[in-house]
Design an enzyme around this catalytic site. Structure first.
Site, PDB file in Angstrom:
ATOM      1  CB  SER A  11      -0.904  -3.211  -7.340  1.00  0.00           C
ATOM      2  OG  SER A  11      -1.726  -3.819  -6.354  1.00  0.00           O
ATOM      3  CD1 TRP A  12       1.431  -7.504  -1.328  1.00  0.00           C
ATOM      4  CD2 TRP A  12       2.456  -5.540  -1.538  1.00  0.00           C
ATOM      5  NE1 TRP A  12       2.090  -7.243  -0.138  1.00  0.00           N
ATOM      6  CE2 TRP A  12       2.732  -6.041  -0.247  1.00  0.00           C
ATOM      7  CE3 TRP A  12       3.011  -4.314  -1.913  1.00  0.00           C
ATOM      8  CZ2 TRP A  12       3.530  -5.376   0.678  1.00  0.00           C
ATOM      9  CZ3 TRP A  12       3.803  -3.637  -0.985  1.00  0.00           C
ATOM     10  CH2 TRP A  12       4.054  -4.163   0.291  1.00  0.00           C
ATOM     11  CB  SER A 135       3.090  -2.067   3.312  1.00  0.00           C
ATOM     12  OG  SER A 135       2.352  -3.274   3.502  1.00  0.00           O
ATOM     13  CE  LYS A 188      -5.121  -4.881   6.268  1.00  0.00           C
ATOM     14  NZ  LYS A 188      -5.141  -4.161   4.972  1.00  0.00           N
ATOM     15  CG  ASN A 253     -10.501  -4.185   2.126  1.00  0.00           C
ATOM     16  OD1 ASN A 253     -11.223  -5.154   1.977  1.00  0.00           O
ATOM     17  ND2 ASN A 253      -9.173  -4.268   1.967  1.00  0.00           N
ATOM     18  CB  VAL A 276      -9.193  -9.297  -4.894  1.00  0.00           C
ATOM     19  CG1 VAL A 276      -9.693 -10.155  -3.735  1.00  0.00           C
ATOM     20  CG2 VAL A 276      -9.162 -10.120  -6.177  1.00  0.00           C
ATOM     21  CD  GLU A 278      -6.511  -9.692  -0.284  1.00  0.00           C
ATOM     22  OE1 GLU A 278      -5.923  -8.883   0.445  1.00  0.00           O
ATOM     23  OE2 GLU A 278      -5.956 -10.623  -0.875  1.00  0.00           O
TER      24      GLU A 278
END
Length: 335
Positions: A11-12, A135, A188, A253, A276, A278
């Protein structure tokens, strides 16, 4: 026009390919997955990013040498657990001084290295930089105004990357604090798991605000001990990224944390999110770094206890609330 190799087609990688192609650059997207590349060649659209249709000029390949060779910039956009293995595969094709900008977020659990440090180990001839900040790929792909920061060892490299990514909907700042940017980006995600767990338990805005505020304090405490700059944690890759990750349902997350708060195991939550998560991979590394640098991270410690120690989420929150009394600003003087 720059020639860009996008290493990673998730996606990124898809969102950034859309942005960079619209900026007038020539983009070649690589994936190790033949089915993924065939889908992109056929539809010019990734199933994880419906509605983000890549321009016909964007190329797709499973040939890493083709994606890397003769490119002005390489964007490493694979998920953090695959950064080392992908960088290792790239090594022979990367020329001396070729710029690699990493856009994943995480800390390698086994080595406790940031991802740029991992890339530098595997591709020592490269000029490695990082791009981070609040982002979500889903919003970047829709052209929603976004602001981000690029970190590099030299001003020249930072400004080179800034010029390539900058657009009317994508504002890029520069910074020399590569370490601080990466630590803010990785840690974060762990705090966002905590925020999601609180949501899953049915807690409210008061709890979320406390987790964000005290969470950035923990991130900065460790980051400064490791050599990062305080200002970085007050900026886009610190408090900015933390706010967006703790507050948005785009955040994998936070979504995983919500499921854990509702009683799912870590494994069940990761399977449900189907991407994933992270923060799970960075949580253990964060505690190892805290021990190494003798820093207290109470929120991140409780997240680890829930993820890996079988502790009930409600009990973890109770322990956080009943910690010893503290002063908020340690170096302030009383009258």
């Amino acid at each position: 026009m720059a020639k860009i190799g996008m290493i990673g087609a998730g996606s990124w990688g898809t969102a950034l390919s859309y942005l960079l192609s619209n900026n007038g650059h020539s983009v070649t997207v690589w994936s190790a997955l033949q089915d993924e590349i065939e889908m992109l060649k056929r539809d010019h659209e990734h199933k994880s990013m419906p509605g983000v249709v890549l321009p016909q000029e964007v190329g797709f390949t499973t040939d890493l040498g083709l994606a890397v060779g003769d490119k002005d910039l390489l964007v490493l956009a694979v998920a953090s657990p695959y950064t080392r293995s992908t960088a290792h595969l790239m090594r022979e094709a990367v020329s001396c001084g070729q710029v690699i900008v990493n856009v994943a977020k995480g800390i390698e659990e086994t080595s406790l290295l940031t991802l740029s440090q991992v890339i530098e180990e595997e591709v020592p001839q490269a000029d490695v930089a990082v791009l981070s900040g609040p982002s979500h790929a889903e919003e970047v792909g829709r052209g929603i105004p976004t602001t981000i920061v690029v970190g590099a060892k030299t001003k020249k490299t930072a400004e080179f990357i800034q010029g390539i990514f900058m657009s009317p909907v994508f504002r890029v700042y520069t910074s020399p604090d590569v370490l601080g940017i990466e630590l803010g980006a990785a840690l974060k995600n762990v705090v966002a798991l905590a925020a999601g767990i609180a949501d899953g338990l049915g807690y409210g805005d008061n709890t979320k605000a406390a987790l964000i505020t005290r969470g950035i304090t923990e991130i900065a405490r460790l980051g400064i001990a490791m050599g990062g700059k305080f200002e970085t944690f007050c900026g886009l890759s610190g408090i900015g990224d933390l706010i967006v990750t703790c507050a948005s349902m785009h955040s994998r997350n936070r979504r995983a944390g919500i499921l854990i708060g509702k009683g799912h195991t870590m494994e069940e939550a990761m399977a449900e999110v189907k991407m994933v998560v992270e923060g799970v991979y960075s949580a253990k590394a964060a505690m190892a770094l805290a021990e190494k640098y003798n820093v207290q991270l109470p929120i991140i410690e409780q997240v680890n206890a829930v993820l890996f120690g079988g502790k009930a989420a409600s009990e973890a929150v109770r322990e956080l609330m009943l910690r010893d009394k503290k002063i908020e600003i340690s170096d302030a003087e009383w009258q």
